[in-house]
Design an enzyme around this catalytic site. Structure first.
Site, PDB file in Angstrom:
ATOM      1  N   GLU A 192     -15.954   4.822   3.143  1.00  0.00           N
ATOM      2  CA  GLU A 192     -14.581   4.983   2.648  1.00  0.00           C
ATOM      3  C   GLU A 192     -14.666   5.839   1.392  1.00  0.00           C
ATOM      4  O   GLU A 192     -15.690   5.817   0.694  1.00  0.00           O
ATOM      5  CB  GLU A 192     -13.988   3.609   2.285  1.00  0.00           C
ATOM      6  CG  GLU A 192     -13.676   2.755   3.479  1.00  0.00           C
ATOM      7  CD  GLU A 192     -13.132   1.372   3.087  1.00  0.00           C
ATOM      8  OE1 GLU A 192     -12.232   1.296   2.244  1.00  0.00           O
ATOM      9  OE2 GLU A 192     -13.634   0.384   3.634  1.00  0.00           O
ATOM     10  N   HIS A 228      -7.134   5.223   1.505  1.00  0.00           N
ATOM     11  CA  HIS A 228      -6.521   4.843   0.225  1.00  0.00           C
ATOM     12  C   HIS A 228      -6.573   5.963  -0.822  1.00  0.00           C
ATOM     13  O   HIS A 228      -6.133   5.773  -1.948  1.00  0.00           O
ATOM     14  CB  HIS A 228      -7.182   3.567  -0.317  1.00  0.00           C
ATOM     15  CG  HIS A 228      -6.907   2.395   0.565  1.00  0.00           C
ATOM     16  ND1 HIS A 228      -5.757   1.652   0.471  1.00  0.00           N
ATOM     17  CD2 HIS A 228      -7.616   1.876   1.603  1.00  0.00           C
ATOM     18  CE1 HIS A 228      -5.766   0.705   1.397  1.00  0.00           C
ATOM     19  NE2 HIS A 228      -6.889   0.822   2.096  1.00  0.00           N
ATOM     20  N   HIS A 268     -14.665  -0.708   5.672  1.00  0.00           N
ATOM     21  CA  HIS A 268     -13.542  -1.426   6.285  1.00  0.00           C
ATOM     22  C   HIS A 268     -13.907  -1.992   7.664  1.00  0.00           C
ATOM     23  O   HIS A 268     -14.716  -1.417   8.391  1.00  0.00           O
ATOM     24  CB  HIS A 268     -12.377  -0.433   6.423  1.00  0.00           C
ATOM     25  CG  HIS A 268     -11.088  -1.055   6.819  1.00  0.00           C
ATOM     26  ND1 HIS A 268     -10.614  -1.031   8.109  1.00  0.00           N
ATOM     27  CD2 HIS A 268     -10.169  -1.723   6.085  1.00  0.00           C
ATOM     28  CE1 HIS A 268      -9.442  -1.644   8.146  1.00  0.00           C
ATOM     29  NE2 HIS A 268      -9.150  -2.075   6.934  1.00  0.00           N
ATOM     30  N   LYS A 309       0.038   4.319   4.449  1.00  0.00           N
ATOM     31  CA  LYS A 309      -0.112   3.779   3.088  1.00  0.00           C
ATOM     32  C   LYS A 309       0.720   4.665   2.146  1.00  0.00           C
ATOM     33  O   LYS A 309       1.930   4.546   2.158  1.00  0.00           O
ATOM     34  CB  LYS A 309      -1.593   3.693   2.752  1.00  0.00           C
ATOM     35  CG  LYS A 309      -2.312   2.792   3.787  1.00  0.00           C
ATOM     36  CD  LYS A 309      -3.722   2.487   3.453  1.00  0.00           C
ATOM     37  CE  LYS A 309      -4.475   1.874   4.629  1.00  0.00           C
ATOM     38  NZ  LYS A 309      -3.931   0.614   5.121  1.00  0.00           N
ATOM     39  N   ASP A 344     -13.529   8.055   5.317  1.00  0.00           N
ATOM     40  CA  ASP A 344     -12.251   7.378   5.540  1.00  0.00           C
ATOM     41  C   ASP A 344     -11.474   7.414   4.220  1.00  0.00           C
ATOM     42  O   ASP A 344     -11.825   6.714   3.266  1.00  0.00           O
ATOM     43  CB  ASP A 344     -12.522   5.929   5.989  1.00  0.00           C
ATOM     44  CG  ASP A 344     -11.247   5.101   6.152  1.00  0.00           C
ATOM     45  OD1 ASP A 344     -10.224   5.448   5.533  1.00  0.00           O
ATOM     46  OD2 ASP A 344     -11.302   4.087   6.867  1.00  0.00           O
ATOM     47  N   ASN A 385       0.832  -1.217   0.000  1.00  0.00           N
ATOM     48  CA  ASN A 385       0.000   0.000   0.000  1.00  0.00           C
ATOM     49  C   ASN A 385       0.862   1.261   0.000  1.00  0.00           C
ATOM     50  O   ASN A 385       0.344   2.361   0.132  1.00  0.00           O
ATOM     51  CB  ASN A 385      -0.893   0.040   1.244  1.00  0.00           C
ATOM     52  CG  ASN A 385      -1.980  -1.017   1.192  1.00  0.00           C
ATOM     53  OD1 ASN A 385      -2.461  -1.358   0.114  1.00  0.00           O
ATOM     54  ND2 ASN A 385      -2.353  -1.547   2.338  1.00  0.00           N
ATOM     55  N   SER A 422     -11.079  -0.233   0.097  1.00  0.00           N
ATOM     56  CA  SER A 422      -9.759  -0.847   0.217  1.00  0.00           C
ATOM     57  C   SER A 422      -9.624  -2.155  -0.553  1.00  0.00           C
ATOM     58  O   SER A 422      -8.527  -2.514  -0.961  1.00  0.00           O
ATOM     59  CB  SER A 422      -9.425  -1.091   1.684  1.00  0.00           C
ATOM     60  OG  SER A 422     -10.366  -1.965   2.263  1.00  0.00           O
TER      61      SER A 422
HETATM   62  C1  LIG Z   1     -10.054   1.907   4.574  1.00  0.00           C
HETATM   63  C2  LIG Z   1      -9.159   1.677   5.733  1.00  0.00           C
HETATM   64  N1  LIG Z   1      -9.419   2.289   6.891  1.00  0.00           N
HETATM   65  C3  LIG Z   1      -8.649   2.104   7.964  1.00  0.00           C
HETATM   66  C4  LIG Z   1      -7.560   1.283   7.928  1.00  0.00           C
HETATM   67  C5  LIG Z   1      -6.735   1.080   9.161  1.00  0.00           C
HETATM   68  O1  LIG Z   1      -5.566   1.820   9.114  1.00  0.00           O
HETATM   69  P1  LIG Z   1      -4.295   1.329   9.934  1.00  0.00           P
HETATM   70  O2  LIG Z   1      -3.645   0.263   9.127  1.00  0.00           O
HETATM   71  O3  LIG Z   1      -3.468   2.550  10.109  1.00  0.00           O
HETATM   72  O4  LIG Z   1      -4.803   0.805  11.242  1.00  0.00           O
HETATM   73  C6  LIG Z   1      -7.223   0.645   6.727  1.00  0.00           C
HETATM   74  C7  LIG Z   1      -6.016  -0.195   6.561  1.00  0.00           C
HETATM   75  O5  LIG Z   1      -5.704  -1.139   7.098  1.00  0.00           O
HETATM   76  C8  LIG Z   1      -8.068   0.816   5.617  1.00  0.00           C
HETATM   77  O6  LIG Z   1      -7.822   0.163   4.484  1.00  0.00           O
END
Ligand SMILES: Cc1ncc(COP(=O)(O)O)c(C=O)c1O
Length: 389
Positions: free
Chosen positions: A174, A206, A131, A237, A203, A45, A178
């Protein structure tokens, strides 16, 4: 207990859904070593390949002498070293918000937002493919949950009309999903917000560093920069470091500082992670070629796979789903590619819905033209064997 767990693991194995952890070592921005063999990394990522950029590494190294290896306290105690302040100000400015607050991870930021701000009597409307951190966060919230169909603004509207209450309403999505790499209908959601009066939580994990003229994310790309009520994204990421942040109005941020348990009761990020994220943000802001080079690679890989006949669904950026279907078939295709020197994971339930197991490819800036061509050729050969194309 062990017998019970062993029998459940056997069941998971039987479903073709057993996971193991693969230990590896990065070799370059696009390659890694696993058990003595070198692979092209097709599932990173680190879209902008900044985690190995010399300026980012140097920034991380340089603060360790002054600040040490860890913060060793929660941010509410003595963990909020001054490196936080400059990074929170910089990321808020970059993304067009008034104030920022850094959390240790994106998972914890989402838990913090959703379990703290929507409460009893409120309703959360959530995209069905959000997510897992958002799903878990809703489980911890006292608000009512209503799930709308993936990216379906009409279904969201139907549900907004049907489910009304005395409390506040929140829509959570999101920006770029993801596992599918497709984009939320944020314009429609923002337009509905003015009619239905809900609050929008986005969120952009990505989207950050990838979308928008300046790379600040999907909101910028859609002409909605700074317009969510609460915006969250990560440094782990495209920014090549670790940690996450929430951006919003100062009152919201103050409330999180006072009430978000995943902010209050955990050790703050180490100095090196903060300094690396700050350096990466500086690079991305002043040099648009990082993002442009990434998009050249995205276009090349997507074109190659589309020409080969793959259905890339509605994906639009560096995340490319190759949906295989059965869990065991996804594992089979993954093994074929691993044997040819391509490192990637079969993504299976519960990460994705049952029957949609897939390979999730990601494109990064660090790929060479030859590496991409080799990957397209190998994926095409494997896809033919699996009857996907
Ligand atoms: C859309 C999304 N939100 C939140 C997260 C969580 O982020 P982190 O890996 O910093 O805990 C991720 C990734 O794992 C994600 O893909």
């Amino acid at each position: 207990m062990k017998d019970k767990l062993a029998s459940m693991l056997k069941e998971i194995r039987g479903q073709g859904n057993y996971r193991t952890v693969r230990y590896l070592r990065p070799v370059s921005a696009s390659t890694l070593r696993h058990r003595g063999k070198e692979y092209l990394n097709l599932c990173s990522n680190s879209y902008l390949s900044l985690h190995l950029h010399p300026e980012v590494i140097e920034a991380a190294k340089s603060v360790v002498d002054d600040y040490g290896a860890g913060t060793c306290s929660s941010r509410s105690v003595s963990g909020s070293i001054d490196l936080y302040e400059r990074l929170e100000d910089a990321i808020a400015r970059y993304k067009g918000y008034k104030r920022g607050l850094i959390f240790p991870t994106g998972y914890m930021a989402n838990i913090g937002i959703v379990s703290t701000i929507p409460g009893k009597g409120d309703i959360i409307f959530s995209d069905e493919l959000n997510h897992s951190s958002l799903i878990d966060a809703m489980r911890l919230s006292y608000a009512r949950k209503v799930i709308y169909r993936h990216r379906d603004a009409a279904d969201l509207e139907r549900k907004l009309k049907r489910h009304t209450g005395r409390g506040r309403s929140f829509v959570i999505t999101e920006s770029v999903f993801s596992m599918d790499g497709d984009m939320a209908p944020l314009k429609d959601i923002m337009e509905m917000r003015s009619r239905y009066g809900f609050h929008v939580i986005v969120d952009d994990a990505h989207g950050t560093g990838v979308f928008g003229k300046k790379g600040s994310g999907v909101e910028e790309h859609l002409g909605l920069k700074g317009r969510a009520d609460i915006h969250m994204a990560t440094f782990g990421k495209a920014m090549g470091s670790f940690g996450a942040f929430v951006l919003s109005d100062p009152v919201v941020i103050d409330y999180l500082i006072n009430r978000a348990r995943t902010f209050m009761y955990t050790t703050a990020l180490p100095p090196a992670a903060l300094a690396a994220a700050y350096a990466a943000l500086g690079l991305v802001e002043r040099d648009l070629s990082f993002k442009e080079d990434l998009w050249t690679n995205i276009d090349h890989v997507r074109t190659g796979l589309l020409d080969a006949g793959f259905d890339l669904k509605d994906s639009v950026g560096p995340i490319i789903p190759i949906v295989v279907g059965k869990d065991s078939d996804a594992v089979k295709m993954q093994k074929m590619l691993m044997a040819k020197g391509f490192f990637l994971q079969a993504i299976r339930p519960p990460t994705v819905p049952s029957g949609t197991s897939r390979l999730r490819l990601t494109v990064v800036r660090g790929f060479s033209r030859q590496q991409m061509d080799d990957a397209i050729e190998a994926i095409t050969a494997a896809g033919k064997k699996m009857g996907l194309i």
